[in-house]
Scaffold this motif. Structure first.
Motif, PDB file in Angstrom:
ATOM      1  N   GLY A   1       0.843  -1.196   0.000  1.00  0.00           N
ATOM      2  CA  GLY A   1       0.000   0.000   0.000  1.00  0.00           C
ATOM      3  C   GLY A   1       0.870   1.235   0.000  1.00  0.00           C
ATOM      4  O   GLY A   1       2.006   1.216   0.481  1.00  0.00           O
ATOM      5  N   LEU A   2       0.339   2.314  -0.540  1.00  0.00           N
ATOM      6  CA  LEU A   2       1.097   3.553  -0.638  1.00  0.00           C
ATOM      7  C   LEU A   2       1.168   4.230   0.724  1.00  0.00           C
ATOM      8  O   LEU A   2       0.155   4.662   1.278  1.00  0.00           O
ATOM      9  N   THR A   3       2.361   4.303   1.297  1.00  0.00           N
ATOM     10  CA  THR A   3       2.577   4.951   2.587  1.00  0.00           C
ATOM     11  C   THR A   3       3.866   5.762   2.522  1.00  0.00           C
ATOM     12  O   THR A   3       4.710   5.561   1.656  1.00  0.00           O
ATOM     13  N   ALA A   4       3.998   6.687   3.471  1.00  0.00           N
ATOM     14  CA  ALA A   4       5.217   7.482   3.617  1.00  0.00           C
ATOM     15  C   ALA A   4       5.853   7.147   4.957  1.00  0.00           C
ATOM     16  O   ALA A   4       5.180   7.159   5.991  1.00  0.00           O
ATOM     17  N   ASP A   5       7.135   6.832   4.944  1.00  0.00           N
ATOM     18  CA  ASP A   5       7.861   6.444   6.153  1.00  0.00           C
ATOM     19  C   ASP A   5       9.062   7.373   6.291  1.00  0.00           C
ATOM     20  O   ASP A   5       9.964   7.360   5.452  1.00  0.00           O
TER      21      ASP A   5
ATOM     22  N   VAL B   1     -17.228   9.230  10.696  1.00  0.00           N
ATOM     23  CA  VAL B   1     -18.271   9.088   9.682  1.00  0.00           C
ATOM     24  C   VAL B   1     -17.966   9.896   8.429  1.00  0.00           C
ATOM     25  O   VAL B   1     -18.362   9.513   7.324  1.00  0.00           O
ATOM     26  N   LEU B   2     -17.260  10.985   8.551  1.00  0.00           N
ATOM     27  CA  LEU B   2     -17.056  11.924   7.449  1.00  0.00           C
ATOM     28  C   LEU B   2     -16.463  11.270   6.193  1.00  0.00           C
ATOM     29  O   LEU B   2     -16.997  11.476   5.093  1.00  0.00           O
ATOM     30  N   PRO B   3     -15.384  10.466   6.293  1.00  0.00           N
ATOM     31  CA  PRO B   3     -14.845   9.876   5.053  1.00  0.00           C
ATOM     32  C   PRO B   3     -15.843   8.990   4.326  1.00  0.00           C
ATOM     33  O   PRO B   3     -15.870   8.967   3.094  1.00  0.00           O
ATOM     34  N   PHE B   4     -16.662   8.245   5.064  1.00  0.00           N
ATOM     35  CA  PHE B   4     -17.624   7.367   4.410  1.00  0.00           C
ATOM     36  C   PHE B   4     -18.817   8.147   3.870  1.00  0.00           C
ATOM     37  O   PHE B   4     -19.425   7.743   2.870  1.00  0.00           O
ATOM     38  N   ALA B   5     -19.143   9.257   4.499  1.00  0.00           N
ATOM     39  CA  ALA B   5     -20.247  10.079   4.008  1.00  0.00           C
ATOM     40  C   ALA B   5     -19.930  10.667   2.641  1.00  0.00           C
ATOM     41  O   ALA B   5     -20.807  10.762   1.771  1.00  0.00           O
ATOM     42  N   VAL B   6     -18.686  11.075   2.406  1.00  0.00           N
ATOM     43  CA  VAL B   6     -18.341  11.683   1.117  1.00  0.00           C
ATOM     44  C   VAL B   6     -18.127  10.641   0.037  1.00  0.00           C
ATOM     45  O   VAL B   6     -17.938  10.997  -1.125  1.00  0.00           O
ATOM     46  N   LEU B   7     -18.145   9.363   0.388  1.00  0.00           N
ATOM     47  CA  LEU B   7     -18.058   8.323  -0.630  1.00  0.00           C
ATOM     48  C   LEU B   7     -19.433   7.991  -1.203  1.00  0.00           C
ATOM     49  O   LEU B   7     -19.549   7.605  -2.369  1.00  0.00           O
ATOM     50  N   TRP B   8     -20.482   8.165  -0.416  1.00  0.00           N
ATOM     51  CA  TRP B   8     -21.816   7.741  -0.825  1.00  0.00           C
ATOM     52  C   TRP B   8     -22.340   8.478  -2.054  1.00  0.00           C
ATOM     53  O   TRP B   8     -22.948   7.859  -2.933  1.00  0.00           O
ATOM     54  N   PRO B   9     -22.145   9.808  -2.209  1.00  0.00           N
ATOM     55  CA  PRO B   9     -22.692  10.478  -3.413  1.00  0.00           C
ATOM     56  C   PRO B   9     -21.842  10.293  -4.663  1.00  0.00           C
ATOM     57  O   PRO B   9     -22.018  11.036  -5.633  1.00  0.00           O
TER      58      PRO B   9
ATOM     59  N   GLY C   1      -6.502   6.804  -0.477  1.00  0.00           N
ATOM     60  CA  GLY C   1      -5.327   7.467   0.081  1.00  0.00           C
ATOM     61  C   GLY C   1      -5.674   8.355   1.253  1.00  0.00           C
ATOM     62  O   GLY C   1      -4.926   8.434   2.236  1.00  0.00           O
ATOM     63  N   MET C   2      -6.850   8.998   1.192  1.00  0.00           N
ATOM     64  CA  MET C   2      -7.272   9.866   2.290  1.00  0.00           C
ATOM     65  C   MET C   2      -7.537   9.071   3.568  1.00  0.00           C
ATOM     66  O   MET C   2      -7.076   9.440   4.650  1.00  0.00           O
ATOM     67  N   VAL C   3      -8.271   7.955   3.473  1.00  0.00           N
ATOM     68  CA  VAL C   3      -8.594   7.186   4.677  1.00  0.00           C
ATOM     69  C   VAL C   3      -7.371   6.477   5.234  1.00  0.00           C
ATOM     70  O   VAL C   3      -7.358   6.080   6.409  1.00  0.00           O
ATOM     71  N   ASN C   4      -6.326   6.307   4.419  1.00  0.00           N
ATOM     72  CA  ASN C   4      -5.078   5.726   4.913  1.00  0.00           C
ATOM     73  C   ASN C   4      -4.087   6.796   5.361  1.00  0.00           C
ATOM     74  O   ASN C   4      -2.913   6.517   5.558  1.00  0.00           O
ATOM     75  N   HIS C   5      -4.575   8.025   5.503  1.00  0.00           N
ATOM     76  CA  HIS C   5      -3.803   9.148   6.039  1.00  0.00           C
ATOM     77  C   HIS C   5      -2.552   9.444   5.217  1.00  0.00           C
ATOM     78  O   HIS C   5      -1.511   9.801   5.765  1.00  0.00           O
TER      79      HIS C   5
ATOM     80  N   ASP D   1      -5.034  13.801   1.468  1.00  0.00           N
ATOM     81  CA  ASP D   1      -6.057  13.996   2.494  1.00  0.00           C
ATOM     82  C   ASP D   1      -6.828  15.285   2.214  1.00  0.00           C
ATOM     83  O   ASP D   1      -6.566  16.342   2.799  1.00  0.00           O
ATOM     84  N   PHE D   2      -7.801  15.198   1.312  1.00  0.00           N
ATOM     85  CA  PHE D   2      -8.541  16.397   0.912  1.00  0.00           C
ATOM     86  C   PHE D   2      -9.569  16.813   1.955  1.00  0.00           C
ATOM     87  O   PHE D   2     -10.085  17.923   1.889  1.00  0.00           O
ATOM     88  N   LEU D   3      -9.893  15.946   2.933  1.00  0.00           N
ATOM     89  CA  LEU D   3     -10.855  16.300   3.975  1.00  0.00           C
ATOM     90  C   LEU D   3     -10.192  16.757   5.269  1.00  0.00           C
ATOM     91  O   LEU D   3     -10.873  17.201   6.185  1.00  0.00           O
TER      92      LEU D   3
END
Length: 531
Positions: free
Chosen positions: A233-237, A379-387, A485-489, A494-496
Motif C-alpha cells: 500500500g502507498l505509505t510514507a515512512d 463518519v465523514l470519510p464514508f459520508a463523502v463516498l456515498w454520493p 489514500g485519504m482514509v489511509n492518512h 487527504d482532501f478532507l
C-alpha cells in the motif's frame, strides 16, 4: 473464429488507448512505479518490510513494482476496461457485428483479449520503468531479466486477467453496467486484493511465497525474522530504514504463485464467457437497447425512430426543435442567478436514484450528528463516498440524449457549467455540513474548514473528469483511489483534513478546487467555440 476474435481485440485496444482515461491510468502506473522504487530521497513506499528496504536488485525492483501495479491496475484499470460493450451499442458498431457470423462467446472473448492487451501495454511500460530505476539507482548493475519479469508474469498478469474477465461480465449483467457496478467493484477490490495481505483467503498477490523468501534471505544474513511484518500500500515512512539483500523470486520458487496464476487465468476466461447468459449480440428485443420500434404508419425521418434523426418520437431528439424555440425566450438576463438551471441540474443528478439510496444518505447524516468530534471524524470519510454515483454524472450528459440543440438555447455555457458545479456541491455540503458544524463547535476550526474545502474539491474534480472523458468512467476510477489514500492518512491526498495538521491546508484544497472548476468550464467554452 480465432482471426475474428483477434481482429476485434486489436481494434478494441486501438480505440481505447486513444481515450483520456487510458493516458491518466498509464501516467498513474508509471508514477506508482517511481514511488514503489524511488530513485532519490523519497520516503514513499508501496511494499513495506518493517524498518527495512531492499537493495535495488532486478528481483526486488521487479517485485515491488509488480505488486504496486497489481494493486493500482486492479482498481484503476477496471474503470477503463469496462464500458466497451456499451460504446459498441451506442455507436452502432454492435449492430454491424450482429450481422456477422461472430458468436456471442466469440464477441465476449474478443473483448476479454482486448482488455488483456490494454493491461499488457501498461505492464510493459511499468517493467521498463523498473529496469530504468535499477540502472539509475546503481545498487546492482547486473540485470537479471528473468527475476525482473517473473513477478509480472506470475502475479500481476493473472490478477489483471481476472479483472479483465470481470469487466466483461459487468458490461453484460443488468444493474452492473453503470455507476452501481463501479461501487460494487470497489467493495470487491477492498475485500479481495487488499484483503489478500492479511493472509486469509486466496493469495492473489503471492505474498506468502514472497515473504517466505525474504525471511529466508534475512535469516541467511543473520537478521532476526520474528518481528518482521510485511504490507502492500502507498505509505510514507520518515524513519531511517536499514537495507537487506534479496535476489527476488527465482524459477525454482515459482511453484505456488504459478499454480495460483493458472487458476486465476482459467477463472478469468470462465467469468468473461458467463456473460453470454445475458448478452444478446445487439440483435435481441429493441427494448433491451433502450429504443422503441417505429409505430406502423409513422413515416421515418429526422427525429423519428429509424430515421436520420436517430430518436423515437417524444424523445429529447425529436422534441429538440420545439424545445429550442420554447427555451429561447426563457433565458434569464445576464447577471442573474439561474435557479431554474440549478434545479434542473439537481434533478439530473438525482434522477433514477432509489429510496434506499436516499435513506442511506440520511442515515449517514444522522450518524454524523452523534459521532465523536475530532479531526479524525469517523463518519465523514464514508459520508463523502456515498454520493459518488451522483458526482459521476457531472460534466457530461449520462443519458445520451440528443440534447445539444436544446442546450444551445442557453447563450452562456458558463452559466450552465456553474449550475452544474453548484448542483454537485449541494450533496457534498449536505453530507459534510453536520460534521463541519460539530467540529467548529468543538473548537476544531481547521478540521471544519478542511471538511468544507473537501466538499468543494470533489464536485470540481468530477466536473473536470466528466468534461475530459465525456463520461463517468474517469471519475469513477480516480475518486476511489483518492478516497483510499485519504482514509489511509496519506497526507498529500487527504482532501478532507482527517489526518489533522499533516493534511494540506484548507485554503490550498479550496484553491485546487477553484482551479479544477475553472479548467472544466474553460474546456467546455473551448469546445463550444470550435463547434
Amino acid at each position: 473464429m480465432v482471426t475474428r476474435i483477434g481482429a476485434l481485440a486489436l481494434a478494441d485496444f486501438r480505440e481505447r488507448r486513444r481515450r483520456p482515461g487510458y493516458l491518466v491510468v498509464l501516467l498513474g502506473t508509471l508514477a506508482l512505479g517511481l514511488l514503489a522504487a524511488p530513485v532519490g530521497d523519497s520516503r514513499w513506499e508501496v511494499f513495506q518490510v518493517t524498518d527495512l528496504h531492499g537493495r535495488y536488485t532486478s528481483g526486488y525492483v521487479g517485485t515491488v513494482t509488480a505488486l504496486g501495479g497489481a494493486v493500482w491496475l486492479s482498481l484503476a484499470g477496471f474503470g477503463i476496461a469496462r464500458g466497451s460493450i456499451g460504446r459498441d451499442e451506442q455507436s452502432g458498431v454492435g449492430r454491424l457485428l450482429a450481422a456477422t457470423p461472430l458468436s456471442r462467446a466469440g464477441y465476449l472473448a474478443g473483448k476479454f483479449v482486448g482488455n488483456l492487451l490494454l493491461f499488457g501495454s501498461m505492464l510493459l511500460a511499468l517493467a521498463g520503468t523498473a529496469l530504468a530505476v535499477q540502472l539509475v539507482k546503481g545498487d546492482s548493475g547486473r540485470v537479471d531479466a528473468v527475476r525482473l519479469l517473473l513477478p509480472y508474469i506470475l502475479i500481476t498478469l493473472p490478477l489483471l486477467a481476472a479483472v479483465a474477465g470481470c469487466a466483461v461480465l459487468f458490461d453484460t449483467v443488468p444493474g452492473l453496467r453503470g455507476g452501481p457496478g463501479a461501487a460494487v467493484w470497489f467493495a470487491v477490490w477492498l475485500v479481495t486484493v487488499l484483503g489478500a495481505q492479511a493472509g486469509g483467503g486466496p493469495d492473489l498477490l503471492g505474498m506468502r511465497r514472497i515473504t517466505a523468501s525474504i525471511r529466508e534471505s534475512l535469516a541467511a544474513g543473520g537478521r532476526p525474522v520474528a518481528g518482521v511484518e510485511f504490507g502492500v500500500g502507498l505509505t510514507a515512512d520518515n524513519r531511517v530504514l536499514g537495507t537487506f539483500d534479496w535476489p527476488g523470486l527465482g524459477p525454482g520458487e515459482a511453484g505456488g504463485p504459478a499454480a495460483t496464476g493458472v487458476l486465476l487465468v482459467g477463472a478469468a476466461v470462465g467469468i468473461a464467457l458467463v456473460g453470454a447468459l445475458w448478452f444478446r449480440r445487439f440483435d435481441g428485443d429493441p427494448a433491451r437497447r433502450g429504443s422503441r420500434p417505429a409505430r406502423p404508419g409513422v413515416p421515418r425521418g429526422p427525429g423519428v425512430a429509424g430515421g436520420p434523426g436517430g430518436g423515437a418520437a417524444g424523445s429529447p431528439s425529436a422534441a429538440a426543435g420545439f424545445a429550442l424555440e420554447q427555451a429561447r425566450p426563457a433565458v434569464p438576463r445576464q447577471g442573474r442567478i439561474d435557479f431554474d438551471a440549478l434545479l434542473g441540474e439537481l434533478r439530473i443528478l438525482v434522477r433514477g436514484q432509489r429510496l434506499w439510496w436516499a435513506g442511506a444518505a440520511l442515515l449517514a447524516v444522522a450518524a454524523a450528528a452523534v459521532a465523536p468530534d475530532g479531526p479524525s471524524h469517523a463518519v465523514l470519510p464514508f459520508a463523502v463516498l456515498w454520493p459518488m454515483l451522483l458526482w459521476a454524472r457531472m460534466g457530461h450528459r449520462a443519458d445520451g440524449g440528443s440534447t445539444e440543440q436544446l442546450l444551445a438555447a442557453c447563450p452562456s455555457p458558463l452559466r450552465r457549467g456553474l449550475a452544474g458545479l453548484l448542483a454537485g456541491i449541494v450533496p457534498a455540503l449536505a453530507v459534510t455540513a453536520v460534521p463541519a458544524l460539530r467540529l467548529a463547535a468543538a473548537g476544531q476550526s481547521r478540521a471544519a474548514l478542511g471538511a468544507v474545502a473537501g466538499a468543494l474539491l470533489v464536485p470540481a474534480l468530477a466536473l473536470l473528469c466528466g468534461s475530459l472523458s465525456r463520461g463517468p468512467r474517469l471519475f469513477q476510477t480516480v475518486y476511489p483511489m483518492l478516497w483510499y489514500g485519504m482514509v489511509n492518512h496519506v497526507s498529500g491526498l487527504d482532501f478532507l483534513g482527517v489526518s489533522g495538521d499533516r493534511a494540506p491546508a484548507p485554503a490550498a484544497v479550496a484553491g485546487l478546487a477553484a482551479a479544477l472548476a475553472a479548467a472544466a468550464l474553460a474546456l467546455e467554452a473551448i469546445r463550444r467555440a470550435v463547434r
